[in-house]
Design a protein around this motif. Structure first.
Motif, PDB file in Angstrom:
ATOM      1  N   CYS A 100      25.842  26.547  14.120  1.00  0.00           N
ATOM      2  CA  CYS A 100      25.069  26.495  12.812  1.00  0.00           C
ATOM      3  C   CYS A 100      25.897  26.155  11.608  1.00  0.00           C
ATOM      4  O   CYS A 100      25.265  26.079  10.582  1.00  0.00           O
ATOM      5  CB  CYS A 100      24.526  27.917  12.968  1.00  0.00           C
ATOM      6  SG  CYS A 100      23.256  28.306  11.912  1.00  0.00           S
ATOM      7  N   GLN A 101      27.180  26.187  11.628  1.00  0.00           N
ATOM      8  CA  GLN A 101      28.223  26.016  10.500  1.00  0.00           C
ATOM      9  C   GLN A 101      27.602  24.913   9.739  1.00  0.00           C
ATOM     10  O   GLN A 101      27.553  25.041   8.499  1.00  0.00           O
ATOM     11  CB  GLN A 101      29.689  26.273  10.922  1.00  0.00           C
ATOM     12  CG  GLN A 101      30.678  25.625   9.777  1.00  0.00           C
ATOM     13  CD  GLN A 101      30.838  24.204   9.830  1.00  0.00           C
ATOM     14  OE1 GLN A 101      30.947  23.632  10.967  1.00  0.00           O
ATOM     15  NE2 GLN A 101      30.803  23.721   8.599  1.00  0.00           N
ATOM     16  N   PRO A 102      27.483  23.493  10.342  1.00  0.00           N
ATOM     17  CA  PRO A 102      27.219  22.421   9.442  1.00  0.00           C
ATOM     18  C   PRO A 102      25.839  22.611   8.553  1.00  0.00           C
ATOM     19  O   PRO A 102      25.939  22.219   7.301  1.00  0.00           O
ATOM     20  CB  PRO A 102      26.929  21.387  10.280  1.00  0.00           C
ATOM     21  CG  PRO A 102      27.939  21.649  11.686  1.00  0.00           C
ATOM     22  CD  PRO A 102      27.775  23.131  11.648  1.00  0.00           C
ATOM     23  N   LEU A 103      24.837  23.313   9.157  1.00  0.00           N
ATOM     24  CA  LEU A 103      23.611  23.650   8.463  1.00  0.00           C
ATOM     25  C   LEU A 103      24.012  24.819   7.205  1.00  0.00           C
ATOM     26  O   LEU A 103      23.395  24.467   6.297  1.00  0.00           O
ATOM     27  CB  LEU A 103      22.619  24.238   9.338  1.00  0.00           C
ATOM     28  CG  LEU A 103      22.302  23.246  10.636  1.00  0.00           C
ATOM     29  CD1 LEU A 103      21.278  23.883  11.703  1.00  0.00           C
ATOM     30  CD2 LEU A 103      21.583  21.855  10.120  1.00  0.00           C
ATOM     31  N   LEU A 104      24.811  25.657   7.894  1.00  0.00           N
ATOM     32  CA  LEU A 104      24.835  26.643   6.678  1.00  0.00           C
ATOM     33  C   LEU A 104      25.884  26.106   5.545  1.00  0.00           C
ATOM     34  O   LEU A 104      25.497  26.196   4.303  1.00  0.00           O
ATOM     35  CB  LEU A 104      25.696  27.841   7.181  1.00  0.00           C
ATOM     36  CG  LEU A 104      24.797  28.629   8.294  1.00  0.00           C
ATOM     37  CD1 LEU A 104      25.952  29.781   8.805  1.00  0.00           C
ATOM     38  CD2 LEU A 104      23.788  29.396   7.710  1.00  0.00           C
ATOM     39  N   SER A 105      26.907  25.256   5.791  1.00  0.00           N
ATOM     40  CA  SER A 105      27.591  24.781   4.807  1.00  0.00           C
ATOM     41  C   SER A 105      26.969  23.847   4.132  1.00  0.00           C
ATOM     42  O   SER A 105      26.823  23.728   2.565  1.00  0.00           O
ATOM     43  CB  SER A 105      28.696  23.856   5.511  1.00  0.00           C
ATOM     44  OG  SER A 105      29.563  24.748   6.024  1.00  0.00           O
ATOM     45  N   GLN A 106      25.968  22.860   4.618  1.00  0.00           N
ATOM     46  CA  GLN A 106      24.941  22.157   4.001  1.00  0.00           C
ATOM     47  C   GLN A 106      24.226  22.589   2.665  1.00  0.00           C
ATOM     48  O   GLN A 106      24.068  22.362   1.697  1.00  0.00           O
ATOM     49  CB  GLN A 106      24.351  21.127   4.836  1.00  0.00           C
ATOM     50  CG  GLN A 106      23.320  20.087   4.263  1.00  0.00           C
ATOM     51  CD  GLN A 106      22.499  19.435   5.198  1.00  0.00           C
ATOM     52  OE1 GLN A 106      22.637  19.387   6.250  1.00  0.00           O
ATOM     53  NE2 GLN A 106      21.484  18.603   4.523  1.00  0.00           N
ATOM     54  N   CYS A 107      23.389  23.867   3.325  1.00  0.00           N
ATOM     55  CA  CYS A 107      22.646  24.422   2.644  1.00  0.00           C
ATOM     56  C   CYS A 107      23.328  25.153   1.261  1.00  0.00           C
ATOM     57  O   CYS A 107      22.925  25.341   0.220  1.00  0.00           O
ATOM     58  CB  CYS A 107      21.840  25.768   3.160  1.00  0.00           C
ATOM     59  SG  CYS A 107      20.599  25.008   4.441  1.00  0.00           S
ATOM     60  N   TYR A 108      24.573  25.759   1.666  1.00  0.00           N
ATOM     61  CA  TYR A 108      25.258  26.287   0.596  1.00  0.00           C
ATOM     62  C   TYR A 108      25.686  25.271  -0.469  1.00  0.00           C
ATOM     63  O   TYR A 108      25.690  25.590  -1.444  1.00  0.00           O
ATOM     64  CB  TYR A 108      26.582  26.809   1.415  1.00  0.00           C
ATOM     65  CG  TYR A 108      27.514  27.360   0.371  1.00  0.00           C
ATOM     66  CD1 TYR A 108      27.556  28.499  -0.250  1.00  0.00           C
ATOM     67  CD2 TYR A 108      29.023  26.892   0.144  1.00  0.00           C
ATOM     68  CE1 TYR A 108      28.548  29.086  -0.809  1.00  0.00           C
ATOM     69  CE2 TYR A 108      29.755  27.283  -0.643  1.00  0.00           C
ATOM     70  CZ  TYR A 108      29.617  28.375  -1.238  1.00  0.00           C
ATOM     71  OH  TYR A 108      30.554  29.149  -2.049  1.00  0.00           O
ATOM     72  N   GLY A 109      26.216  24.051  -0.047  1.00  0.00           N
ATOM     73  CA  GLY A 109      26.578  23.043  -0.956  1.00  0.00           C
ATOM     74  C   GLY A 109      25.288  22.660  -1.857  1.00  0.00           C
ATOM     75  O   GLY A 109      25.317  22.394  -3.040  1.00  0.00           O
ATOM     76  N   GLU A 110      24.156  22.655  -1.152  1.00  0.00           N
ATOM     77  CA  GLU A 110      22.777  22.209  -1.952  1.00  0.00           C
ATOM     78  C   GLU A 110      22.359  23.385  -2.636  1.00  0.00           C
ATOM     79  O   GLU A 110      21.210  23.377  -3.318  1.00  0.00           O
ATOM     80  CB  GLU A 110      21.719  21.755  -0.835  1.00  0.00           C
ATOM     81  CG  GLU A 110      22.323  20.440  -0.303  1.00  0.00           C
ATOM     82  CD  GLU A 110      21.400  19.958   0.894  1.00  0.00           C
ATOM     83  OE1 GLU A 110      20.327  21.008   1.414  1.00  0.00           O
ATOM     84  OE2 GLU A 110      21.266  18.925   1.291  1.00  0.00           O
ATOM     85  N   LYS A 111      22.920  24.707  -2.425  1.00  0.00           N
ATOM     86  CA  LYS A 111      22.432  25.788  -3.262  1.00  0.00           C
ATOM     87  C   LYS A 111      20.844  26.279  -2.688  1.00  0.00           C
ATOM     88  O   LYS A 111      20.076  26.604  -3.480  1.00  0.00           O
ATOM     89  CB  LYS A 111      22.330  25.789  -4.697  1.00  0.00           C
ATOM     90  CG  LYS A 111      24.041  25.741  -5.163  1.00  0.00           C
ATOM     91  CD  LYS A 111      24.034  25.736  -6.728  1.00  0.00           C
ATOM     92  CE  LYS A 111      25.389  25.837  -7.012  1.00  0.00           C
ATOM     93  NZ  LYS A 111      26.408  24.724  -6.631  1.00  0.00           N
ATOM     94  N   ASP A 112      20.588  26.097  -1.624  1.00  0.00           N
ATOM     95  CA  ASP A 112      19.547  26.560  -0.946  1.00  0.00           C
ATOM     96  C   ASP A 112      19.796  27.504   0.057  1.00  0.00           C
ATOM     97  O   ASP A 112      19.970  27.849   1.012  1.00  0.00           O
ATOM     98  CB  ASP A 112      19.093  25.252   0.137  1.00  0.00           C
ATOM     99  CG  ASP A 112      17.584  25.433   0.465  1.00  0.00           C
ATOM    100  OD1 ASP A 112      16.923  26.646   0.323  1.00  0.00           O
ATOM    101  OD2 ASP A 112      16.951  24.371   1.081  1.00  0.00           O
ATOM    102  N   ASP A 113      19.421  28.715  -0.865  1.00  0.00           N
ATOM    103  CA  ASP A 113      19.768  30.100  -0.241  1.00  0.00           C
ATOM    104  C   ASP A 113      18.777  30.664   0.742  1.00  0.00           C
ATOM    105  O   ASP A 113      18.979  31.011   1.714  1.00  0.00           O
ATOM    106  CB  ASP A 113      19.815  31.170  -1.446  1.00  0.00           C
ATOM    107  CG  ASP A 113      20.105  32.649  -0.809  1.00  0.00           C
ATOM    108  OD1 ASP A 113      21.013  32.708  -0.019  1.00  0.00           O
ATOM    109  OD2 ASP A 113      19.748  33.562  -1.674  1.00  0.00           O
ATOM    110  N   THR A 114      17.533  30.322   0.554  1.00  0.00           N
ATOM    111  CA  THR A 114      16.375  30.809   1.458  1.00  0.00           C
ATOM    112  C   THR A 114      16.632  30.017   2.738  1.00  0.00           C
ATOM    113  O   THR A 114      16.460  30.751   3.698  1.00  0.00           O
ATOM    114  CB  THR A 114      14.959  30.347   0.825  1.00  0.00           C
ATOM    115  OG1 THR A 114      14.940  30.926  -0.356  1.00  0.00           O
ATOM    116  CG2 THR A 114      14.111  30.773   1.627  1.00  0.00           C
ATOM    117  N   ARG A 115      16.863  28.845   2.917  1.00  0.00           N
ATOM    118  CA  ARG A 115      16.878  27.957   4.146  1.00  0.00           C
ATOM    119  C   ARG A 115      18.274  28.318   4.930  1.00  0.00           C
ATOM    120  O   ARG A 115      18.344  28.574   5.864  1.00  0.00           O
ATOM    121  CB  ARG A 115      17.031  26.590   3.685  1.00  0.00           C
ATOM    122  CG  ARG A 115      16.877  25.520   4.985  1.00  0.00           C
ATOM    123  CD  ARG A 115      16.392  24.176   4.745  1.00  0.00           C
ATOM    124  NE  ARG A 115      16.183  23.454   5.755  1.00  0.00           N
ATOM    125  CZ  ARG A 115      17.105  22.547   6.061  1.00  0.00           C
ATOM    126  NH1 ARG A 115      17.891  21.997   5.167  1.00  0.00           N
ATOM    127  NH2 ARG A 115      16.880  21.660   6.938  1.00  0.00           N
TER     128      ARG A 115
END
Length: 442
Positions: free
Chosen positions: A287-302
């Motif tokens: 799940c880490q690549p998805l979490l890191s990507q959302c973090y970089g995009e500042k998509d907190d909800t996703r």
């Protein structure tokens, strides 16, 4: 949560779970073949020596994960040049670490094994095993270090193939060297490093084909990049090492209270239960690549949606793992060639360890979610607090309440306390994010 995100989640996580499950089987193959070839003493020697092997692999995992996380975050922030610098920086750190640890482990082989509690024939066999492992350290460090990059480039399935190929090579060569050629622990060690070499070569082919292999980074930036990679990589390194740190502590106390029988008992339990723990790490790291990507995009909800999926899936897997281990409890020792006395003890002790399995699922996912989003301090705490709890409890409980049985319960209670701390830290992070209006805090 929506169907599209659920499908993406499983596309990343399922190959990772299978890969980590295989890496766990990878770890027990040597013990399985050696135990059935030499008996309890061979099984104990590989078990006591295994933390050194785990350090080698965890170094690669930590460095690779640290670099891959920064690669994903910078890619999400549209900083492609900086992302490639983290790839190059990680590769340089992997190469330099390989050289350093090959030398250190080969030279310090015997003192390290003595420190881990080996003595007599166990020490001699362990020394023979680790001397060969040390010579192939580069294959293991670089091989395990490249796998997180493949996942973060969207190649979760290919990463699984690389690990399957290494596992099958190791198992086949264990059969040839240990059983057919009767090379004992030396044969098992040779099979291990060749298997890791196969994984490394396949991973290199992937990165070269995708034109993602690069060593180009300005010397002035290498130090800072390496420091950033190591800062984040400490947590995944520790997470990979945590069961082995626990193994060292358990072996040391068990030698005093239960002797060789207790060590052989836990060796068989640890081999199987660590596969389950690695499956949980597969959920978190997948799940880490998805979490890191959302973090970089500042998509907190996703990001929180993916995190919830990870917790739910890990807990489901924990229940399945407990059922399998409980059903196997009467035959587990036989699988590893343990004596009938040890096998009976294993069947009695396994239910105690199963109590802690769901709690370990929580710890692994929480820790991975923290280091995936640069909350390094929280991930450090969760990574290293369990052995601290375990050591304190083992110093207190066995002398007061019953010797070896309290060694086992100290292990379980330490994991329960660590999981409760993980939930408290998760709650704190959620409150911080809410207080900041949902904007992610770096």
């Amino acid at each position: 949560m929506n169907k599209r995100d659920l499908r993406i989640f499983f596309q990343f996580v399922l190959p990772s779970v299978l890969s980590f499950a295989l890496s766990g089987v990878y770890a027990i193959v040597d013990g399985l073949f050696v135990g059935n070839s030499i008996g309890d003493v061979g099984l104990s020697a590989v078990n006591i020596a295994y933390p050194i092997v785990a350090v080698i692999q965890a170094i690669g995992t930590g460095i690779g994960m640290g670099g891959a996380i920064y690669y994903s975050i910078n890619t999400a922030e549209k900083q492609e040049k900086r992302a490639r610098e983290f790839t190059a920086g990680a590769l340089w750190v992997l190469i330099l670490s390989s050289i350093l640890f090959t030398f250190l482990i080969f030279v310090l082989n015997r003192p390290l094994l003595s420190l881990l509690g080996a003595g007599g024939e166990i020490l001699s066999l362990g020394e023979e095993y680790i001397a060969i492992i040390a010579l192939g350290a580069a294959l293991q460090i670089i091989g395990t270090g490249l796998i997180p990059f493949i996942r973060n480039h969207g190649g979760s399935f290919y990463a699984m193939i690389a690990m399957i190929a290494g596992f099958l090579t190791n198992m086949l060569l264990d059969y040839v060297f240990v059983w057919e050629l009767e090379q004992g622990v030396a044969g098992a060690a040779i099979a291990t490093i060749i298997g890791q070499g196969v994984t490394m070569l396949i991973a290199l082919v992937y990165l070269l084909r995708k034109k993602q292999f690069t060593l180009h980074i300005a010397f002035s930036k290498l130090g800072r990049t390496a420091a950033d990679i190591i800062k984040v990589g400490i947590a995944p390194f520790g997470l990979a090492m945590s069961p082995n740190i626990s193994l060292i502590i358990i072996n040391r106390f068990s030698m005093s209270y239960g002797g060789e029988k207790a060590i052989a008992t836990y060796a068989c339990i640890a081999y199987i239960i660590c596969i389950i723990y690695l499956i949980f790490q597969g959920v978190g790291d997948g799940c880490q690549p998805l979490l890191s990507q959302c973090y970089g995009e500042k998509d907190d909800t996703r990001m929180k949606s993916f995190r919830k999926m990870a917790y739910a899936f890990a807990l489901i897997l924990s229940v399945a793992g407990c059922i399998v281990m409980f059903l196997m409890r009467n035959s587990l020792g036989t699988l590893f060639g343990a004596s009938s006395e040890v096998n009976i003890e294993i069947a009695k002790i396994i239910p105690i360890f199963l109590v802690s399995v769901p709690f370990v699922a929580i710890i692994r996912v929480a820790t991975a979610s923290f280091y995936a989003t640069e909350k390094s301090m929280y991930s450090y705490i969760l990574t290293f607090i369990e052995p601290v709890f375990m050591l304190v409890l083992m110093l207190i409980l066995p002398p007061l309440f019953g010797g070896q049985i309290m060694i086992w319960w100290s292990t379980v209670n330490a994991r329960i306390l660590s999981a409760l701390l993980a939930l408290l830290l998760k709650q704190r992070v959620d409150k911080e994010d809410l207080y900041k209006g949902g904007e992610l805090v770096k």
